[in-house]
Design a protein around this motif. Structure first.
Motif: not given
Length: 109
Positions: A37-64
């Motif tokens: 699909g030619d796209y990137f995703t990002m996961d976000l963790y704090k203290n090794e615990k997942p907060i958000v998984l699979g957030e797609k990087v979309i131009y002009g839209r802030p992640l999370f």
């Protein structure tokens, strides 16, 4: 002129994790690329615990940004091209012309 900070993404190392301190707290980001699909995703963790998984990087839209009720950094991670020549995020332009800029939400008030 405002000094804009951005997250430097090493596309050659994907998938990979890195830690970043935002607002005096350490978060772990994990970067993935979908070549079909030619796209990137990002996961976000704090203290090794997942907060958000699979957030797609979309131009002009802030992640999370749709997860404000969760324990996410109070910083916008904003994919943008300041030359305004790009309108999407793909492998060819990510971290070349489109960068993940950091914007302190307290400065927006």
């Amino acid at each position: 002129m405002i000094n804009m900070k951005y997250i430097d993404i090493d596309k050659e190392s994907i998938p990979y994790k890195f830690d970043m301190q935002l607002k005096n707290e350490t978060y772990t980001f994990e970067v993935f690329y979908n070549s079909i699909g030619d796209y990137f995703t990002m996961d976000l963790y704090k203290n090794e615990k997942p907060i958000v998984l699979g957030e797609k990087v979309i131009y002009g839209r802030p992640l999370f940004s749709t997860y404000q009720a969760l324990d996410i950094p109070k910083v916008l991670v904003y994919p943008y091209d300041f030359s305004e020549g790009e309108k999407s995020v793909g492998y060819d332009n990510f971290n070349d012309r489109v960068f993940l800029y950091l914007v302190d939400t307290e400065l927006l008030i």
